[in-house]
Write a protein that holds these residues in place. Structure first.
Motif, short mmCIF file in Angstrom:
data_model
loop_
_atom_site.label_atom_id
_atom_site.label_comp_id
_atom_site.label_asym_id
_atom_site.label_seq_id
_atom_site.Cartn_x
_atom_site.Cartn_y
_atom_site.Cartn_z
N ALA A 96 85.84 52.56 33.24
CA ALA A 96 85.21 52.62 31.91
C ALA A 96 85.08 54.08 31.50
CB ALA A 96 83.85 51.94 31.93
N ASP A 97 85.57 54.40 30.33
CA ASP A 97 85.56 55.78 29.83
C ASP A 97 84.15 56.14 29.37
OD1 ASP A 97 86.33 58.25 29.01
OD2 ASP A 97 87.83 57.56 27.56
N ALA A 98 83.68 57.30 29.77
CA ALA A 98 82.33 57.76 29.41
C ALA A 98 82.32 58.53 28.10
CB ALA A 98 81.78 58.64 30.53
N ALA A 103 79.66 61.40 23.62
CA ALA A 103 79.63 61.71 22.18
C ALA A 103 78.26 61.38 21.60
CB ALA A 103 80.71 60.93 21.46
N ARG A 104 77.66 60.28 22.03
CA ARG A 104 76.33 59.91 21.54
C ARG A 104 75.28 60.93 21.98
NH1 ARG A 104 75.98 55.12 23.81
NH2 ARG A 104 77.38 54.26 22.27
N THR A 105 75.38 61.42 23.21
CA THR A 105 74.46 62.43 23.72
C THR A 105 74.60 63.73 22.94
OG1 THR A 105 74.58 61.46 25.93
CG2 THR A 105 73.76 63.72 25.77
N ILE A 106 75.82 64.15 22.68
CA ILE A 106 76.05 65.37 21.92
C ILE A 106 75.52 65.23 20.49
CG2 ILE A 106 77.85 66.82 20.91
CD1 ILE A 106 79.42 66.40 23.52
N GLU A 107 75.73 64.07 19.90
CA GLU A 107 75.24 63.84 18.54
C GLU A 107 73.71 63.88 18.51
OE1 GLU A 107 75.75 63.75 14.69
OE2 GLU A 107 77.43 63.70 16.08
#
Length: 150
Positions: A96-98, A103-107
């Protein structure tokens, strides 16, 4: 050992074949249209391939897609072997690709930085300089006369 160009070419072929087979060839309802193949990496000896995927949905959808990919591994490897025409078909490992979580954490971090910038901008909107408008001494000014008198 194979050269990097050959491994990259095989990785691209595996990604395309697996994506097409998931879209058209496998009737497993767990895999549906919400599974996306994002990347594929092949080892230097062309024996093992890691296929990265993302799943659109919640944790339950991710778990069922992982189980579906594990059960379809043999069919997918056969399709890759038929398309590649190599002496040895690489074993497939699905991971499963993280990327979406990263991207959600960076946003989230960017949103916090924007909020902090807005607070600083609001606090500094009515602020004045601590000293004079022009803090530099000029020759012939009052400061020179005071220094000469001492």
């Amino acid at each position: 050992m194979a050269d990097n160009a050959r491994a990259k070419k095989l990785a691209d072929l595996i990604r395309e074949v697996v994506a097409q087979k998931l879209q058209r060839g496998i009737k497993d309802p767990r895999l549906g249209t919400h599974v996306t193949i994002t990347d594929t990496r092949v080892t230097g000896d062309l024996r093992e391939a890691t296929v990265f995927y993302t799943v659109y949905g919640d944790d339950e959808d991710r778990a069922s897609a992982a189980a579906g990919l594990e059960s379809a591994k043999g069919v997918l490897r056969s399709a890759v072997g038929a398309a590649a025409g190599t002496k040895f078909t690489p074993t497939l490992t699905f991971v499963a690709d993280a990327l979406p979580e990263n991207a959600r954490t960076i946003e989230d971090l960017l949103d916090r930085a924007r909020a902090s910038d807005a607070q600083v901008r609001q606090a500094s909107s009515g602020a004045k300089y601590a000293g004079e408008a022009d803090p530099y001494r000029k020759p012939g000014g009052e400061d020179d006369e005071d220094a000469a008198a001492e």
